[in-house]
Design a protein around this motif. Structure first.
Motif, mmCIF file in Angstrom:
data_model
loop_
_atom_site.group_PDB
_atom_site.id
_atom_site.type_symbol
_atom_site.label_atom_id
_atom_site.label_comp_id
_atom_site.label_asym_id
_atom_site.label_seq_id
_atom_site.Cartn_x
_atom_site.Cartn_y
_atom_site.Cartn_z
ATOM 1 N N UNK A 139 0.795 -1.275 -0.064
ATOM 2 C CA UNK A 139 -0.010 0.022 0.013
ATOM 3 C C UNK A 139 0.809 1.222 0.066
ATOM 4 N N UNK A 140 2.157 1.241 0.306
ATOM 5 C CA UNK A 140 3.128 2.298 0.160
ATOM 6 C C UNK A 140 3.270 2.631 -1.056
ATOM 7 N N UNK A 141 3.233 1.701 -2.128
ATOM 8 C CA UNK A 141 3.288 1.818 -3.589
ATOM 9 C C UNK A 141 4.426 2.590 -4.044
ATOM 10 N N UNK A 142 5.510 2.592 -3.363
ATOM 11 C CA UNK A 142 6.736 3.318 -3.617
ATOM 12 C C UNK A 142 7.595 2.590 -4.541
ATOM 13 N N UNK A 143 7.490 1.347 -4.140
ATOM 14 C CA UNK A 143 8.306 0.381 -5.030
ATOM 15 C C UNK A 143 7.653 -1.170 -5.314
ATOM 16 N N UNK A 144 6.574 -1.130 -6.129
ATOM 17 C CA UNK A 144 6.029 -2.298 -6.198
ATOM 18 C C UNK A 144 6.831 -3.485 -6.672
ATOM 19 N N UNK A 145 6.421 -4.797 -6.247
ATOM 20 C CA UNK A 145 7.292 -5.744 -6.613
ATOM 21 C C UNK A 145 6.747 -6.081 -8.277
ATOM 22 N N UNK A 146 7.765 -6.935 -8.729
ATOM 23 C CA UNK A 146 7.509 -7.537 -10.122
ATOM 24 C C UNK A 146 6.776 -8.562 -9.991
#
Length: 137
Positions: free
Chosen positions: A47-54
């Protein structure tokens, strides 16, 4: 050309976490991994959505929130629902498999008992996703 993957691994069993890290260290590609011990922790990370995983590697049998509950929440989020999610579990329950595919997973892998078989399966999954054009999209 292979891409370096940013992987979110959701697993409550420390031995399984160590096994995955050991496997990743044995591969020639240096993927990065972020760990979450349960679905709630994983949702907080996402939910931070700063570095979403691949990709997400998800166990089904976890405390607080099981993998299927997590998957339902993930696939109902307009941003997060596109992250390829691969189930990595000991459950061969046909109902679990069908429910996960119905919700929208990208793969379902049963953890083998032998470590060498585990490495072969994980290497195949990571090679596929590191070559997949969807990761770049």
């Amino acid at each position: 050309m292979k891409n370096k993957l940013n992987i979110l691994f959701i697993e409550d069993d420390e031995i399984e976490v160590m096994k995955l890290n050991r496997t990743l260290n044995s591969l020639e590609h240096n993927h990065s991994i972020q760990e979450a011990q349960d679905g709630e922790m994983a949702l907080n990370i996402l939910r931070k959505k700063d570095r979403l995983p691949d990709i997400i590697l998800l166990d089904l049998n976890m405390p607080k929130m099981n993998g299927i509950e997590f998957l339902r929440i993930l696939k109902n989020d307009e941003t997060l629902k596109y992250i390829p999610t691969i189930i990595l579990t000991t459950s061969s329950n046909r109902r679990d498999v069908l429910e996960c595919f119905k919700i929208g997973i990208s793969g379902y892998i049963i953890k083998p008992l032998k470590y060498d078989d585990y490495v072969i399966k994980l290497r195949s999954v990571l090679e596929y996703w590191s070559l997949n054009e969807l990761i770049k999209a």
